[in-house]
Design an enzyme around this catalytic site. Sequence first.
Site, PDB file in Angstrom:
ATOM      1  NE  ARG A 119      17.286  10.434 -46.694  1.00  0.00           N
ATOM      2  CZ  ARG A 119      17.575  11.946 -47.760  1.00  0.00           C
ATOM      3  NH1 ARG A 119      18.099  12.576 -46.748  1.00  0.00           N
ATOM      4  NH2 ARG A 119      16.956  12.260 -48.408  1.00  0.00           N
ATOM      5  NE  ARG A 172      14.587  13.269 -45.126  1.00  0.00           N
ATOM      6  CZ  ARG A 172      12.902  13.975 -45.917  1.00  0.00           C
ATOM      7  NH1 ARG A 172      11.897  13.102 -46.514  1.00  0.00           N
ATOM      8  NH2 ARG A 172      12.995  14.984 -45.983  1.00  0.00           N
ATOM      9  CG  ASP A 203      16.694  16.279 -44.684  1.00  0.00           C
ATOM     10  OD1 ASP A 203      18.344  15.366 -45.701  1.00  0.00           O
ATOM     11  OD2 ASP A 203      16.011  16.236 -45.266  1.00  0.00           O
ATOM     12  CG  ASP A 261      18.174  19.378 -45.987  1.00  0.00           C
ATOM     13  OD1 ASP A 261      18.418  18.205 -47.349  1.00  0.00           O
ATOM     14  OD2 ASP A 261      17.073  19.282 -46.305  1.00  0.00           O
TER      15      ASP A 261
END
Length: 173
Positions: free
Chosen positions: A83, A96, A99, A101
């Site tokens: 990333r 991307r 991810d 989170d």
Amino acid sequence: MTTGYLGLGSNVGDRRAQLQAATDRLGAHGVTVLAASSTYDTDPVGEILDQPSFLNACLRIDTELGPEELLDACKAVERDMGRAQPGQGYVRHGPRPIDVDLLLLGDSAYASERLTLPHPQVLARRFVLIPLLELDFELTTPDGRRCSDALAALPVEEGVRREGPPLRVPGGS
């Protein structure tokens, strides 16, 4: 140990393989994956809408890491998987490979310069709430708001489509 929830997303390359690789790498960073949601194909949201759709999933985890250390672990997995980082070709809300989170951690809210828990968008995004509620339909935020009520209040325009079965949990059958 503290239970938390992570959101995963990818829209570059083999999206499911990217989500699985991130799930598999978390253990090396002090994170035990307890359960994984199904995967969902979702329309891009945010600042850049002209990009491939995302594949999203959520994970229920246990960890002894505090909020900042868990954020560092999530960012390390993202870096390890290619990333782009700020100052190195990073585009906010752009395409991307992965991810990761941090959505919720334990029963307490948390705020610093780097991190806000619960994640500021956790109650505002269908692509987060649908897989999150698959893991725990009774889930609430630290202030007592029910995630299922938040989902019911959202418009259905944000495209979220079940794509496939749950990701494999490392060490699971």
